[in-house]
Every structure is written in C-alpha cells, then in structure tokens.
Design a protein around this motif. Structure first.
Motif, short mmCIF file in Angstrom:
data_model
loop_
_atom_site.label_atom_id
_atom_site.label_comp_id
_atom_site.label_asym_id
_atom_site.label_seq_id
_atom_site.Cartn_x
_atom_site.Cartn_y
_atom_site.Cartn_z
N PHE A 170 3.11 -10.71 12.13
CA PHE A 170 2.06 -11.59 11.65
C PHE A 170 2.59 -12.43 10.49
CE2 PHE A 170 -0.72 -8.50 13.78
CZ PHE A 170 -1.60 -9.36 14.41
N PRO A 171 1.88 -13.52 10.15
CA PRO A 171 2.32 -14.31 8.99
C PRO A 171 2.39 -13.44 7.74
CG PRO A 171 0.62 -15.49 10.23
CD PRO A 171 0.72 -14.11 10.83
N ASN A 172 3.36 -13.73 6.90
CA ASN A 172 3.53 -13.04 5.62
C ASN A 172 3.88 -11.57 5.78
OD1 ASN A 172 3.66 -13.35 2.87
ND2 ASN A 172 1.53 -12.75 2.52
N ALA A 250 4.11 -2.28 5.10
CA ALA A 250 3.59 -0.93 4.85
C ALA A 250 2.17 -0.95 4.29
CB ALA A 250 4.53 -0.19 3.89
N ASP A 251 1.76 -2.07 3.66
CA ASP A 251 0.41 -2.14 3.10
C ASP A 251 -0.61 -2.66 4.10
OD1 ASP A 251 1.36 -4.69 3.27
OD2 ASP A 251 0.94 -5.27 1.19
N SER A 252 -0.24 -2.70 5.38
CA SER A 252 -1.19 -3.11 6.42
C SER A 252 -2.32 -2.10 6.53
CB SER A 252 -0.45 -3.20 7.76
OG SER A 252 -1.36 -3.33 8.83
N ASN A 253 -3.51 -2.59 6.87
CA ASN A 253 -4.67 -1.70 7.01
C ASN A 253 -4.48 -0.71 8.15
OD1 ASN A 253 -6.04 -2.93 4.89
ND2 ASN A 253 -6.92 -4.50 6.24
N ASP A 254 -3.84 -1.15 9.23
CA ASP A 254 -3.63 -0.29 10.39
C ASP A 254 -2.36 -0.75 11.11
OD1 ASP A 254 -3.67 1.17 12.76
OD2 ASP A 254 -5.85 1.01 13.00
N ILE A 255 -1.26 -0.06 10.86
CA ILE A 255 0.04 -0.45 11.41
C ILE A 255 0.02 -0.42 12.93
CG2 ILE A 255 2.47 0.23 11.62
CD1 ILE A 255 2.38 1.09 8.71
N SER A 256 -0.52 0.64 13.50
CA SER A 256 -0.56 0.78 14.96
C SER A 256 -1.40 -0.32 15.60
CB SER A 256 -1.11 2.15 15.35
OG SER A 256 -0.32 3.18 14.79
N ARG A 257 -2.50 -0.66 14.96
CA ARG A 257 -3.38 -1.72 15.47
C ARG A 257 -2.65 -3.06 15.46
NH1 ARG A 257 -6.88 -4.13 18.64
NH2 ARG A 257 -8.17 -5.69 17.61
N SER A 285 8.45 -0.90 2.32
CA SER A 285 8.24 0.54 2.22
C SER A 285 8.66 1.10 0.86
CB SER A 285 8.99 1.27 3.34
OG SER A 285 10.37 1.01 3.27
N ASP A 286 9.20 0.26 -0.04
CA ASP A 286 9.54 0.74 -1.37
C ASP A 286 8.29 1.10 -2.17
OD1 ASP A 286 9.22 -2.11 -1.08
OD2 ASP A 286 9.59 -2.26 -3.24
N MET A 287 7.11 0.65 -1.70
CA MET A 287 5.86 0.99 -2.39
C MET A 287 5.31 2.35 -1.95
SD MET A 287 3.13 -1.52 -0.44
CE MET A 287 3.99 -3.01 -0.88
N LEU A 288 5.96 3.01 -1.00
CA LEU A 288 5.50 4.30 -0.49
C LEU A 288 6.24 5.44 -1.17
CD1 LEU A 288 5.53 3.47 3.35
CD2 LEU A 288 3.59 3.29 1.78
N ASP A 289 5.52 6.50 -1.48
CA ASP A 289 6.19 7.72 -1.95
C ASP A 289 6.47 8.62 -0.75
OD1 ASP A 289 3.78 9.03 -1.31
OD2 ASP A 289 3.03 8.90 -3.36
N GLU A 294 5.50 10.46 4.83
CA GLU A 294 5.44 11.55 5.82
C GLU A 294 4.13 11.50 6.60
OE1 GLU A 294 6.95 14.29 8.15
OE2 GLU A 294 8.06 13.36 6.49
N GLU A 295 3.03 11.20 5.90
CA GLU A 295 1.74 11.08 6.59
C GLU A 295 1.79 9.94 7.62
OE1 GLU A 295 -1.51 10.59 3.96
OE2 GLU A 295 -1.07 12.40 2.78
N MET A 296 2.41 8.84 7.21
CA MET A 296 2.51 7.71 8.13
C MET A 296 3.39 8.05 9.34
SD MET A 296 2.83 4.52 5.42
CE MET A 296 2.90 3.27 6.69
N ARG A 297 4.43 8.83 9.11
CA ARG A 297 5.29 9.25 10.23
C ARG A 297 4.49 10.02 11.28
NH1 ARG A 297 10.75 8.50 9.27
NH2 ARG A 297 11.36 8.34 7.06
N LEU A 298 3.65 10.92 10.83
CA LEU A 298 2.85 11.73 11.76
C LEU A 298 1.94 10.83 12.60
CD1 LEU A 298 1.92 14.73 9.42
CD2 LEU A 298 3.57 14.72 11.30
#
Length: 333
Positions: A170-172, A250-257, A285-289, A294-298
């Motif tokens: 998507f843009p940006n 990584a800050d997308s509301n729903d990556i899968s969507r 992804s530098d903004m993720l701890d 790990e939650e996103m991986r699942l």
C-alpha cells in the motif's frame, strides 16, 4: 533516473519509405542501336524496425519525438541497375516493451531480448524495370512498374519492467525507503501517500559481485484492478517480475488483512500473478519488542497459510542482509 524521465507509455507515428520506380530504358551503345530493354528495378522503401536494447530502462527517447519516417527507395537505372533501398529507421527500446495497434489496442509484438529486431512497418516494394516485361510479342516494352507507397501507422509503445523482484504494498508502506537502503537507487521519499508515482529500479549488490534488479512499484490501493487510483498504470509492471515482495508496515491495523487485499487486487488484475513466488516483509519492525514480535509470529503463522515472512527495518538496517539472502535463494532455487 529521475522520476520525470521515467516514461513507460507513449504513442508514436511511423511511416515507411516508398519503393523506387522501375526504369524504362532501351540499351544503346556504339554499333548496337537496338539492344532491347534494360531498365532496372526500383529499390524497396525503408522499414521501421524496433530493436531491443538492454541499456535502456525507459521510453524517454520518445517523449519529445514521436514521428519517424524511413527513407524512400531509389529509382531503377539503365543496364538493369537496381535502385538503392531506402534507409531503414531503427527505434531502440528497453527490454519488456510491447507494441500495440493504436486503433484496436491489440498487441502486435513485444521485445524481450537484447539486439532483437522486428519490422513494425514494411517499406513499399520497388517497381520492376521494363526488361521484365520483354516477350516474343513485345520485344521493346516502354513501360515499367511504379514503386509501392510506404505505410503510415500509429502505435502505442508500452513498457512492462523486466525486474527480478517487484515490491508490492500500500502507499507509504516503506517501499521507497527499502529500495534506497538495499540498492543505490535514490527514489523520492516522504511521509505521505503516493510519493512514488512512477516505478523506480535499483540493482541489489549481492555476495561475490552478483546482483539482481528490484523494482519499487507505486503503491496499490483497494480497487486498483478496476483502474481505481493509478490502477492498471502500475499493475502491468508487476507482470514481468520473477518474485513478488509484499511490504506491510508493522504498525498496520491488520497485517493479514492488508496482505489479502493486495493479493486480491493482483488476482483480479491477472490470476497468473499468483503463480509467482511470494515473500512477505514486515517493515518498520524496529518499533516492536520481542514479546510483541512473538505474538505477531503466532498470528502470521496461522493467517499467511505457509507464505514465508520476515521482519525487517530499513531505517535500523535490521534483517536487510537476511532479506537479500532469502530473495537470492528464491530467484535461483
């Protein structure tokens, strides 16, 4: 290459040369007063020829000059001398260029190899000289054929980028930033949608002096397959990419969507695009701890259904070498 110089769609007007006239001549020399007809043929008119050039990446050479005309064939002469052929006109185009009939929009031909030459508009045939028409009942014909006229036609030159990896998102989403980090390209980068209005190309330097080409395609919006937004203007560039790299922040509301929407746009535009190898890169992804990652991986393991993915950060240079390794393996597996 500056954005203004990237031209991938242009209309051209091509005219081939006229064929030369056949000669009407009767052989005359000392002691031979009636030597019979010896008028030569006219030369053919010049062709207009498309030629592939691997050193070109854009159709910018046709931005200001759109009319091309080949030379006319010379007329025949005495002693059965054939006139010279008209000068051919060669149009050098990038690999991946498609020629369409301007009236019907049908594809006439495409150029995919360096040095490949294809005649677009044929020159007119030269007329036959009067010696061709000699017979037992007409031994001194005093007529010859006129040359055939050349043709004047209009075509659309359309470029589909030949790149190894196409960036889809998507843009940006950070595509231009990634391209500027992973290649030596200098795309326009800003924090608003549709910064990129033309495709950008960059060469990714890999290990042992090897390389591959990556293309940053302008961002997709929902409905692009129907021509909404920039629509077909940029979706056609994805068709020639060997591998598709989906970039989702990584800050997308729903990556899968977001991934499903991008995939659906490609499916509606051309279902064959889904046969290409795909890789999903989660940018910024530098903004993720570690815990959030790990939650996103699942979630992604379940939602992406086996499509490979990885976390990267262009700004923090995280996962960039691993991304190169993964893409190189996909291109050469």
């Amino acid at each position: 290459m500056t954005e203004g110089n990237f031209v991938d769609y242009v209309k051209v007007f091509l005219t081939s040369g006229n064929g030369g006239k056949g000669s009407v001549h009767l052989h005359r020399e000392k002691y031979i007063t009636k030597g019979g007809p010896d008028g030569g043929d006219g030369g053919r008119g010049g062709h207009v020829i498309l030629r592939g050039n691997q050193n070109l990446w854009t159709l910018v050479t046709f931005k200001f000059k759109k009319h091309f005309k080949a030379g006319h064939g010379a007329h025949g002469a005495k002693s059965r001398s054939t006139g010279a052929d008209g000068e051919d006109v060669y149009l050098d185009v990038p690999l991946g260029t498609i020629l369409r009939d301007a009236e019907t929009n049908k594809i006439v031909l495409e150029i995919t190899e360096h040095g490949e030459e294809k005649i677009v508009v044929e020159g007119g045939m030269g007329g036959r000289g009067n010696w061709h028409f000699k017979s037992s009942t007409n031994q001194t014909p005093r007529y010859a054929q006129p040359g055939m006229e050349g043709k004047e036609e209009s075509f659309i030159l359309e470029l589909k980028i030949l790149a190894d990896v196409g960036l889809v998102g998507f843009p940006n989403a950070g595509k231009s930033t990634l391209l500027s980090v992973i290649t030596s390209a200098k795309p326009k980068i800003a924090d608003y949608e549709f910064t990129t209005l033309k495709p950008n190309l960059g060469i990714v330097q890999y290990r042992d002096f090897q390389s591959f080409v990556m293309a940053d395609i302008p961002g997709i919006i929902e409905g692009a397959a129907e021509g909404k937004g920039l629509g077909h203007y940029f979706l056609r560039h994805i068709e020639r990419n060997a591998t598709l790299l989906f970039l989702i922040p990584a800050d997308s509301n729903d990556i899968s969507r977001e991934y499903e929407i991008l995939l659906d746009e490609l499916r509606r535009y051309n279902p064959e695009l889904l046969d290409k190898e795909r890789l999903v890169a989660i940018s910024k992804s530098d903004m993720l701890d570690d815990e959030l990652m790990e939650e996103m991986r699942l979630e992604l393991d379940n939602d992406l259904k086996g499509v490979p993915y990885m976390f990267i950060s262009s700004v923090a240079q995280q996962g960039i070498q691993e991304l190169k390794d993964r893409l190189w393996h996909m291109l050469n597996s």
